[in-house]
Each structure stands twice: as structure tokens, then as C-alpha cells.
Scaffold this active site. Sequence first.
Site, PDB file in Angstrom:
ATOM      1  N   ARG A  96       0.860  -1.182   0.000  1.00 11.54           N
ATOM      2  CA  ARG A  96       0.000   0.000   0.000  1.00 11.54           C
ATOM      3  C   ARG A  96       0.893   1.227   0.000  1.00 11.54           C
ATOM      4  O   ARG A  96       1.815   1.318   0.824  1.00 11.54           O
ATOM      5  CB  ARG A  96      -0.901   0.001   1.249  1.00 11.54           C
ATOM      6  N   TYR A 119      -2.949  11.439   6.675  1.00 10.56           N
ATOM      7  CA  TYR A 119      -3.182  10.101   7.212  1.00 10.56           C
ATOM      8  C   TYR A 119      -2.271   9.095   6.518  1.00 10.56           C
ATOM      9  O   TYR A 119      -1.925   9.247   5.347  1.00 10.56           O
ATOM     10  CB  TYR A 119      -4.646   9.694   6.998  1.00 10.56           C
ATOM     11  N   ASP A 129      -4.987   3.956  -0.150  1.00 14.54           N
ATOM     12  CA  ASP A 129      -6.094   4.220   0.777  1.00 14.54           C
ATOM     13  C   ASP A 129      -6.468   5.696   0.701  1.00 14.54           C
ATOM     14  O   ASP A 129      -5.635   6.564   0.938  1.00 14.54           O
ATOM     15  CB  ASP A 129      -5.636   3.849   2.194  1.00 14.54           C
ATOM     16  N   HIS A 135      -9.034   6.894   2.532  1.00 10.55           N
ATOM     17  CA  HIS A 135      -9.458   7.203   3.910  1.00 10.55           C
ATOM     18  C   HIS A 135     -10.695   8.088   3.963  1.00 10.55           C
ATOM     19  O   HIS A 135     -10.769   9.058   4.719  1.00 10.55           O
ATOM     20  CB  HIS A 135      -8.299   7.816   4.705  1.00 10.55           C
ATOM     21  N   GLU A 171      -8.867   2.123  -1.746  1.00 11.58           N
ATOM     22  CA  GLU A 171      -9.574   1.815  -0.486  1.00 11.58           C
ATOM     23  C   GLU A 171     -10.360   3.013   0.031  1.00 11.58           C
ATOM     24  O   GLU A 171      -9.867   4.143  -0.014  1.00 11.58           O
ATOM     25  CB  GLU A 171      -8.503   1.412   0.530  1.00 11.58           C
ATOM     26  N   GLU A 189     -13.371  -1.152   6.581  1.00  7.63           N
ATOM     27  CA  GLU A 189     -12.677  -1.229   7.869  1.00  7.63           C
ATOM     28  C   GLU A 189     -13.495  -0.626   9.011  1.00  7.63           C
ATOM     29  O   GLU A 189     -13.235  -0.954  10.168  1.00  7.63           O
ATOM     30  CB  GLU A 189     -11.279  -0.594   7.795  1.00  7.63           C
ATOM     31  N   ARG A 248     -13.423  -5.274   3.525  1.00  6.12           N
ATOM     32  CA  ARG A 248     -12.305  -5.170   4.467  1.00  6.12           C
ATOM     33  C   ARG A 248     -12.729  -5.157   5.935  1.00  6.12           C
ATOM     34  O   ARG A 248     -12.041  -4.625   6.781  1.00  6.12           O
ATOM     35  CB  ARG A 248     -11.475  -3.929   4.145  1.00  6.12           C
ATOM     36  N   GLU A 273      -4.234  -7.207   5.253  1.00  8.23           N
ATOM     37  CA  GLU A 273      -3.370  -6.088   5.631  1.00  8.23           C
ATOM     38  C   GLU A 273      -2.457  -6.521   6.786  1.00  8.23           C
ATOM     39  O   GLU A 273      -2.896  -7.204   7.709  1.00  8.23           O
ATOM     40  CB  GLU A 273      -4.224  -4.900   6.083  1.00  8.23           C
ATOM     41  N   TRP A 327     -11.680  12.430   8.738  1.00  8.97           N
ATOM     42  CA  TRP A 327     -10.288  12.068   8.922  1.00  8.97           C
ATOM     43  C   TRP A 327     -10.016  10.724   8.360  1.00  8.97           C
ATOM     44  O   TRP A 327     -10.261   9.990   7.734  1.00  8.97           O
ATOM     45  CB  TRP A 327      -9.856  12.030  10.397  1.00  8.97           C
TER      46      TRP A 327
END
Length: 438
Positions: free
Chosen positions: A183, A195, A246, A248, A272, A298, A319, A375, A438
Site C-alpha cells: 500500500r 493520514y 487508501d 481514507h 480503499e 474497515e 475489508r 493487511e 479524517w
Amino acid sequence: MECGGHPMETIASVRYGRRERVSLTETTGSGAEEGHVRIVDARVIVTCPGRNFVTLKVVTDDGVTGVGDATLNGRELAVASYLTAHVVPLLIGRDPARIEDTWQYLYRGAYWRRGPVTMSAIAAVDTALWDIKGKVAGLPVYQLLGGRSREGATVYGHANAPAVDEVLTEIARYVALGYRAVRVQTGVPGLAATYGVGGDGQFYEPADAAIPTETVWDTDAYLHHVPGVFARVRAEFGPQLKLLHDVHHRLTPIEAARLGKSLEPYGLTWLEDPVPAELQEGFRLIRQHTTTPIAVGEVFNSVWDCHQLISEQLVDYIRATVVHAGGITHLRRIFDLAALYHVRSGSHGASDLSPVCLAAALHLDVSIPNFGLQEYMRHTPDTDAVFPHGYRFDGGYLLPSEEPGLGVDIDEDLAARHPYRPASLPVNRLPDGSMHNW
Ligand code: EZ4
Ligand code: CO
């Protein structure tokens, strides 16, 4: 209901662990009526070997123990309190073999269904009971789940650095260790921090302060920067290495569609969390515009958070994790639904999920037919010491322990030497000061 004598009183005594044998008609269905093994203790252990973890340890009257992860980053004490106040008293006296019934009892019995706190607490119980069942059977948990479908779980590592040159060095380090998937996250010119990019490349921890750190986000700067990063990475490492990124939860669907389209030449394995996923149908818009595969989940807690994403084939990887999605029992249910729709697993494995969660995830990873990627962020040496485990990294794969159960434990004496420290995840604002994701 407090003391023994007639049927109603027996119900209470069964729940609180006394061993008298009672008939089916006299019980609540707690599973204790067979007079077999019962749960006699359940301890909630909060420890901070570098970061906070919450662990449930369940003990049977045969002396068998099982562990479950209950860590919810930045909200650890809420889950610990939920377990202590509302779950542990219900466990005492139950039959540890009744995993499904206990899951249903805690889920339906809460009335207030789902949510990260409830589902992490249920997950901890469920995971601990699978651990116990494996130990009682003398088998690693993956054998109870149907046995191996593959030799090991292909993992991806996190290559992150403020600048592109540094991230190329990080990727090379992973490739040298045998990783097949990486990643890639970099800083964005003009933004002070972002992040996924920590100070220490090896041990990333976003929950870095008791009161949330504030960061600033600029979507235009980000969208302008990212395609160039992947152009350089592909040019340097060739077509074989699996590359992931990602987002996020920071874009809107049309922005995510644009990013996915601009990354198509670089053949990402997945993009992601392109948008926040409360609005499942929002992913249709992304799908209409790009063939870049999408991974999400996630922050999901149940199959109800992703059933539409899966059944409409709006995502490619799901995920969700053992700890936040109701344990091994419920996560397998999610993966089974996903298998019907060509959606593969991609379990979250950040270092804020404990080694207990990772161990449990690996038993699922090697057993399910539709595994995708796992992951893997290494835990710190202090964390590894508190959670002795038998899983191991080998040439780009993680291999579950062959010991009975999950093959992981918590050293309670060592855990007690690392007391809880308040730590929150950051918050994020746009340049004009408005709150963003975030
Ligand atoms: O930011 O687990 O893909 N991994 C991630 C993680 C999350 C943290 C939040 O606690 O996005 O690093
Ligand atoms: Co993520």
C-alpha cells in the site's frame, strides 16, 4: 430469583454458575442445562504496550482459556465498560461450546443492535469461544472452519513517506522482504501532514494525542498529486507488484471516480475507502466511471453495513475485521455473502487491532474460498511481548499458528505493567476551517 429451591430460582443459579443439573423446561436456554463445562470467569484486560488494547479472556471450569480482541481505537474504554458491565455477568455459567447461541444471545439480547461498541464486545466473546473450541478439539481454528484453502495469507505492507523518492525506498524494502503487495501513501505538497504517513515508517500510530490532533486537507492538491506518485512507482517496480492506495473516506463519489480513472494506467489492486460508506448506493456512481477495483469496510460492524455494496457488486474487496464486525462467526457470514458476488476479503489489519485479532483473521484467511489480501502492519516489540503468538511471516505470506485454538495469548502480568493512556484519532479540516472526514 436470587436463591435456590424452585424452577424460577434455578434459572438465576444457572446463569451465575452453579452446577446443578436442571431440565430444559426449567432453563432460559443458557446452554448450561447439560451440566457440561461452563464459563467461570471472564476478564477484561486493558493494556498499553505502546498503544491501547482491550482483550477479553474467558476461563472455563476445566481451566481452558480463550482470548478475544475488543480494541476500538480511540474508544477503548467504552468497549471495556460494555464488556464489564453488560456482558461478563451474562457469560458466567454459560456453556462455552455454544458459540452461535451466545452470539445470538448477545446480539438479539442487547435490543440496541449493531454499532462499533456492541459489535466489538460481541466479537471479543465470539473470538474467545472459538479459541476455546479449538483448544478443546485439539485443532487450530482454521481446521474447525473447514480446513485450509491455501497455504498462507498473502499480505500487503504499508510503504509510506512524506516524499515520493523516500516512498520508493520503502517499497524496495518490502519487496526485499518478499512482499507481493504494497500500500503506497505519500505526503501531499502543500499539506503539513496526512493520514497513513507517520514519523516512523515501520510503526505507524495515528492515535497520537489525548486530545485529537488537527490536520488540514485539500482535495484538489491531493487529486493533482496522486497519479504522478503511481506513475513513478509503476515505472520503478514493473507490472508484477500489487499496488494499493487508501483514500481514507475523503472524497465525494465523483471525485473518487476521477481518481479511479486517473489511476487506471497503473493497474491498482484496490483503491480503499474512496468515500465514506454510509450511503451504499453512492458507490454506483464510482462504478459507472472506473475499472479501478474498490475496497471498503474497515469501519463496518455487520453484514447490514455492506449487503448492498456486495449484492450490487459495487465493490471488489470487503475489508471488515474480526474485532469490529462481530467476531469470526459474523465475519465469516459476511465473507460467505461476498463469495456469491465475486467479492473477495481484504481484512483490515492495522496495528491498532491486536495480535489476537490478527491471529483470528489468519484462520479465516486460509480457510475461506474468496480470500483476497490481508493487511499487515507489524506490531511493536512491546506489543508482541504482551501477546505471545504462533503466527509468522514467511516470504510475503502470513501463516496461522498450528497450535490448538487461535495460537495467541495475553501475558497478563506483562500487560499490567503497561497501563492505559488516553489517545484519540486525529480530526481533519478543510483549508477554510470546516470539519472534514479524517
Ligand atoms: O486509519 O486503523 O487501512 N488502514 C487504515 C488504518 C486506520 C486505523 C484507524 O484506527 O486506514 O490505519
Ligand atoms: Co484504511
